[in-house]
Motif scaffolding. Structure first.
Motif, PDB file in Angstrom:
ATOM      1  N   ARG A  19       6.085   1.854  14.736  1.00 20.80           N
ATOM      2  CA  ARG A  19       5.097   0.423  14.780  1.00 20.80           C
ATOM      3  C   ARG A  19       4.267   0.644  16.007  1.00 20.80           C
ATOM      4  NH1 ARG A  19       6.869  -3.790  11.725  1.00 20.80           N
ATOM      5  NH2 ARG A  19       5.675  -5.179  13.069  1.00 20.80           N
ATOM      6  N   LYS A  20       4.778   1.210  16.842  1.00 20.33           N
ATOM      7  CA  LYS A  20       3.856   1.093  18.026  1.00 20.33           C
ATOM      8  C   LYS A  20       2.850   2.446  17.903  1.00 20.33           C
ATOM      9  CE  LYS A  20       3.130   2.431  23.121  1.00 20.33           C
ATOM     10  NZ  LYS A  20       2.073   2.452  22.823  1.00 20.33           N
ATOM     11  N   ALA A  21       3.196   3.554  17.218  1.00 19.32           N
ATOM     12  CA  ALA A  21       2.235   4.582  16.641  1.00 19.32           C
ATOM     13  C   ALA A  21       1.182   4.079  15.674  1.00 19.32           C
ATOM     14  CB  ALA A  21       2.732   5.833  16.232  1.00 19.32           C
ATOM     15  N   VAL A  22       1.538   3.280  14.818  1.00 18.72           N
ATOM     16  CA  VAL A  22       0.551   2.912  13.517  1.00 18.72           C
ATOM     17  C   VAL A  22      -0.258   1.814  14.292  1.00 18.72           C
ATOM     18  CG1 VAL A  22       0.671   1.667  11.645  1.00 18.72           C
ATOM     19  CG2 VAL A  22       2.004   3.601  11.768  1.00 18.72           C
ATOM     20  N   ALA A  23       0.247   1.115  15.228  1.00 20.27           N
ATOM     21  CA  ALA A  23      -0.504  -0.321  15.809  1.00 20.27           C
ATOM     22  C   ALA A  23      -1.681   0.571  16.781  1.00 20.27           C
ATOM     23  CB  ALA A  23       0.197  -1.121  16.748  1.00 20.27           C
ATOM     24  N   ASP A  24      -1.287   1.364  17.432  1.00 17.95           N
ATOM     25  CA  ASP A  24      -2.366   2.165  18.312  1.00 17.95           C
ATOM     26  C   ASP A  24      -3.118   2.843  17.614  1.00 17.95           C
ATOM     27  OD1 ASP A  24      -0.716   1.287  20.554  1.00 17.95           O
ATOM     28  OD2 ASP A  24       0.230   3.224  21.180  1.00 17.95           O
ATOM     29  N   ALA A  25      -2.896   3.661  16.614  1.00 18.22           N
ATOM     30  CA  ALA A  25      -3.866   4.308  15.749  1.00 18.22           C
ATOM     31  C   ALA A  25      -4.867   3.497  14.802  1.00 18.22           C
ATOM     32  CB  ALA A  25      -2.915   5.365  15.010  1.00 18.22           C
ATOM     33  N   LEU A  26      -4.234   2.404  14.304  1.00 13.71           N
ATOM     34  CA  LEU A  26      -4.787   1.635  13.168  1.00 13.71           C
ATOM     35  C   LEU A  26      -4.798   0.273  13.346  1.00 13.71           C
ATOM     36  CD1 LEU A  26      -2.958   3.307  10.119  1.00 13.71           C
ATOM     37  CD2 LEU A  26      -5.189   4.125  10.912  1.00 13.71           C
ATOM     38  N   GLY A  27      -4.388  -0.340  14.493  1.00 16.16           N
ATOM     39  CA  GLY A  27      -4.353  -1.693  14.874  1.00 16.16           C
ATOM     40  C   GLY A  27      -3.250  -2.230  14.133  1.00 16.16           C
ATOM     41  N   SER A  28      -2.859  -3.425  15.080  1.00 11.75           N
ATOM     42  CA  SER A  28      -1.673  -4.116  14.675  1.00 11.75           C
ATOM     43  C   SER A  28      -1.615  -4.784  13.550  1.00 11.75           C
ATOM     44  CB  SER A  28      -1.431  -5.231  15.789  1.00 11.75           C
ATOM     45  OG  SER A  28      -2.439  -6.103  15.833  1.00 11.75           O
ATOM     46  N   ASP A  29      -3.142  -5.233  12.754  1.00 11.10           N
ATOM     47  CA  ASP A  29      -3.218  -5.859  11.469  1.00 11.10           C
ATOM     48  C   ASP A  29      -2.760  -4.916  10.449  1.00 11.10           C
ATOM     49  OD1 ASP A  29      -5.550  -4.349  12.282  1.00 11.10           O
ATOM     50  OD2 ASP A  29      -6.678  -5.416  10.979  1.00 11.10           O
ATOM     51  N   ALA A  30      -2.579  -3.356  10.735  1.00  9.45           N
ATOM     52  CA  ALA A  30      -1.964  -2.352   9.679  1.00  9.45           C
ATOM     53  C   ALA A  30      -0.640  -2.674   9.486  1.00  9.45           C
ATOM     54  CB  ALA A  30      -2.400  -1.083  10.034  1.00  9.45           C
ATOM     55  N   LEU A  31       0.151  -3.517  10.084  1.00  7.21           N
ATOM     56  CA  LEU A  31       1.386  -3.517  10.155  1.00  7.21           C
ATOM     57  C   LEU A  31       1.776  -4.895   9.480  1.00  7.21           C
ATOM     58  CD1 LEU A  31       2.572  -2.343  13.587  1.00  7.21           C
ATOM     59  CD2 LEU A  31       2.956  -1.269  11.652  1.00  7.21           C
ATOM     60  N   GLN A  32       2.847  -5.027   8.504  1.00  8.27           N
ATOM     61  CA  GLN A  32       3.439  -6.085   7.820  1.00  8.27           C
ATOM     62  C   GLN A  32       4.870  -5.842   7.717  1.00  8.27           C
ATOM     63  OE1 GLN A  32       1.497  -7.011   4.287  1.00  8.27           O
ATOM     64  NE2 GLN A  32      -0.720  -6.843   5.088  1.00  8.27           N
ATOM     65  N   ASP A  33       5.628  -6.958   7.767  1.00 11.90           N
ATOM     66  CA  ASP A  33       7.048  -6.790   7.544  1.00 11.90           C
ATOM     67  C   ASP A  33       7.336  -7.088   5.782  1.00 11.90           C
ATOM     68  OD1 ASP A  33       8.032  -6.058   9.957  1.00 11.90           O
ATOM     69  OD2 ASP A  33       7.756  -8.257  10.740  1.00 11.90           O
ATOM     70  N   PRO A  34       7.414  -6.082   5.160  1.00 15.42           N
ATOM     71  CA  PRO A  34       7.795  -6.402   3.857  1.00 15.42           C
ATOM     72  C   PRO A  34       9.139  -7.053   3.399  1.00 15.42           C
ATOM     73  CG  PRO A  34       8.281  -4.294   4.245  1.00 15.42           C
ATOM     74  CD  PRO A  34       7.782  -4.761   5.466  1.00 15.42           C
ATOM     75  N   GLN A  35       8.919  -7.912   2.134  1.00 13.41           N
ATOM     76  CA  GLN A  35      10.324  -8.336   1.711  1.00 13.41           C
ATOM     77  C   GLN A  35      11.209  -7.498   1.443  1.00 13.41           C
ATOM     78  OE1 GLN A  35      10.915 -11.528   1.356  1.00 13.41           O
ATOM     79  NE2 GLN A  35       8.955 -11.935   2.521  1.00 13.41           N
ATOM     80  N   PRO A  36      12.709  -7.455   1.563  1.00 11.12           N
ATOM     81  CA  PRO A  36      13.787  -6.599   1.041  1.00 11.12           C
ATOM     82  C   PRO A  36      13.367  -6.142  -0.194  1.00 11.12           C
ATOM     83  CG  PRO A  36      14.615  -8.443   2.370  1.00 11.12           C
ATOM     84  CD  PRO A  36      13.184  -8.714   2.054  1.00 11.12           C
ATOM     85  N   TRP A  37      13.712  -4.814  -0.658  1.00 13.84           N
ATOM     86  CA  TRP A  37      13.226  -4.130  -1.802  1.00 13.84           C
ATOM     87  C   TRP A  37      14.629  -3.547  -2.102  1.00 13.84           C
ATOM     88  CZ3 TRP A  37      11.413   1.186  -2.477  1.00 13.84           C
ATOM     89  CH2 TRP A  37      10.970   1.390  -3.819  1.00 13.84           C
ATOM     90  N   MET A  38      15.023  -3.679  -3.466  1.00  9.78           N
ATOM     91  CA  MET A  38      16.240  -3.455  -4.044  1.00  9.78           C
ATOM     92  C   MET A  38      15.928  -2.287  -5.106  1.00  9.78           C
ATOM     93  SD  MET A  38      18.732  -4.695  -2.820  1.00  9.78           S
ATOM     94  CE  MET A  38      19.998  -4.425  -3.864  1.00  9.78           C
ATOM     95  N   ALA A  39      15.990  -0.954  -4.692  1.00 10.64           N
ATOM     96  CA  ALA A  39      15.504   0.031  -5.669  1.00 10.64           C
ATOM     97  C   ALA A  39      16.389   1.285  -5.323  1.00 10.64           C
ATOM     98  CB  ALA A  39      14.139   0.388  -5.543  1.00 10.64           C
ATOM     99  N   SER A  40      16.416   2.349  -6.001  1.00  8.29           N
ATOM    100  CA  SER A  40      16.994   3.568  -5.698  1.00  8.29           C
ATOM    101  C   SER A  40      16.016   4.293  -4.792  1.00  8.29           C
ATOM    102  CB  SER A  40      17.147   4.360  -6.990  1.00  8.29           C
ATOM    103  OG  SER A  40      17.784   5.509  -6.798  1.00  8.29           O
ATOM    104  N   GLU A  41      16.290   4.832  -3.877  1.00  9.32           N
ATOM    105  CA  GLU A  41      15.486   5.479  -2.953  1.00  9.32           C
ATOM    106  C   GLU A  41      16.294   6.840  -2.414  1.00  9.32           C
ATOM    107  OE1 GLU A  41      13.124   7.770  -1.485  1.00  9.32           O
ATOM    108  OE2 GLU A  41      11.972   5.871  -2.347  1.00  9.32           O
ATOM    109  N   SER A  42      15.875   8.073  -2.938  1.00 15.39           N
ATOM    110  CA  SER A  42      16.609   9.314  -2.352  1.00 15.39           C
ATOM    111  C   SER A  42      16.441   9.784  -0.861  1.00 15.39           C
ATOM    112  CB  SER A  42      16.450  10.470  -3.050  1.00 15.39           C
ATOM    113  OG  SER A  42      14.689  10.722  -3.063  1.00 15.39           O
TER     114      SER A  42
END
Length: 120
Positions: A19-42
């Motif tokens: 989160r800190k790295a992305v905010a520093d590189a792309l700005g804090s507006d690049a970060l969002q908290d997504p809704q939980p996602w139910m899927a298969s993820e290897s």
């Protein structure tokens, strides 16, 4: 009875660094908290063996008609999200390599072959 599958759970320290790295590189507006996602993820297997973070890169764009569920015939992605995803990955890698980072991680003690069989 089949063994239970496990979720992809981000390492807290890795998520904070990301989160800190992305905010520093792309700005804090690049970060969002997504809704939980139910899927298969290897990637959940990888996170059992190594500390890490799974992040979404924003490939949905309703104005372009993109945003259908993955692995469906309707799926299409806004390819501008690939640039953001690559920038996020580089920012995280540089932050990880340029700090004395200790994620306080204990790998799952099960053999990786057994973990892999749980997700088949």
């Amino acid at each position: 009875m089949p063994e239970a599958l496990f979720e992809a759970r981000n390492n807290t320290a890795c998520a904070q660094l990301g989160r800190k790295a992305v905010a520093d590189a792309l700005g804090s507006d690049a970060l969002q908290d997504p809704q939980p996602w139910m899927a298969s993820e290897s990637f959940a297997l990888f996170l059992q063996e190594y500390p890490g973070v799974l992040a979404f890169t924003g490939i949905a764009n309703p104005e372009k008609g993109c945003g259908a569920n993955h692995h469906t015939p309707e799926f299409d992605m806004d390819e501008t999200g690939l640039t953001t995803g690559a920038a996020m990955g580089v920012a995280y890698a540089l932050a990880f390599l340029n700090t004395d980072f200790d994620p306080q991680f204990t790998p799952n003690p099960e053999p990786v072959e057994r973990l892999a069989k749980r997700n088949v």
